[in-house]
Design a protein around this motif. Structure first.
Motif: not given
Length: 238
Positions: A175-185
């Protein structure tokens, strides 16, 4: 002191003697039913993969994947593993083509998956909402970068592709949600069925703060991928 030591020894012996018997004795309380394992069990998934370049899908692949437990093996420590044959076909009318193999092992404390010579702790027991654990504890690399999996939505109803599952648990894996990267797994497991959904999204957004090369701060995908596996059917082959 001797009595205390004797008690510890007896308690340890008792726990060791119980061991994996708990899997059959109290499966529902511990959560073993979320990944049923037996020779012959199979799962067929409809898979969609997308690749993104410059905020547009550059390539899409759709196919079916089958995971079929065809045997058991025992390692040097005496731990039993289920051998899972992985096959792929482009359409439902095509023949299955074997594409790989993985091993799955369940004990009273955890479920592990071994693939490409790497072992992942996929689940720990008992299954409880909010429980987190390190999934890459047995990996050969990245020991200084622990990857945590977390249980969520235990007992929830999950509906997808026209199918409704009354008792599921979601395993959050990234779970990553920043201005430069998004990850949802994450993966969703249904009681008595096993995995019914696997979702993996990873996008890299525009990092040019001047806005000259691409729109900055607007979730513009410079490159990325997403993959969705949805259970189409499952059962047992004799």
């Amino acid at each position: 002191m001797k009595r205390i030591l004797l008690f510890v020894v007896l308690l340890t012996s008792l726990l060791s003697s119980c061991g994996d018997d708990e899997i059959t004795r109290d499966a529902e309380r511990f959560g073993y039913q979320y990944y049923p394992l037996a020779i012959g069990n199979y799962w067929i998934f409809n898979v969609t993969e997308n690749k993104y370049v410059r905020d547009a899908i550059s390539q899409t692949s759709t196919y079916q994947k089958r995971e079929w437990i065809d045997a058991t093996v025992t390692d040097q420590t005496g731990r039993e593993w289920y051998r899972v044959q992985i096959s792929r076909r482009n359409t439902a009318s095509d023949a299955w083509m074997v594409s790989g193999v993985k091993l799955i092992s369940m004990s009273s404390s955890d479920l592990r998956i071994q693939e490409n010579n790497q072992t992942t702790v996929q689940m720990i027991f008992p299954v409880k909402n909010g429980n987190s654990f390190i999934s890459n504890a047995f990996r050969n690399e990245d020991h200084d970068k622990p990857v945590y999996y977390t249980y969520a939505d235990l007992g929830s109803i999950f509906t997808e592709a026209g199918n409704t599952y009354d008792n599921t648990v979601t395993l959050l894996q990234g779970d990553t949600d920043t201005q430069l990267e998004y990850q949802e797994k994450y993966e969703v497991y249904a009681a008595g069925k096993g995995p019914v959904n696997r979702t993996d999204k990873h996008y890299f957004y525009c990092d040019d703060s001047t806005g000259e090369q691409c729109p900055y701060g607007e979730e513009y995908i410079v490159n990325g991928t997403d993959k969705l596996e949805v259970l189409e059917s499952s059962g047992k082959m004799e």
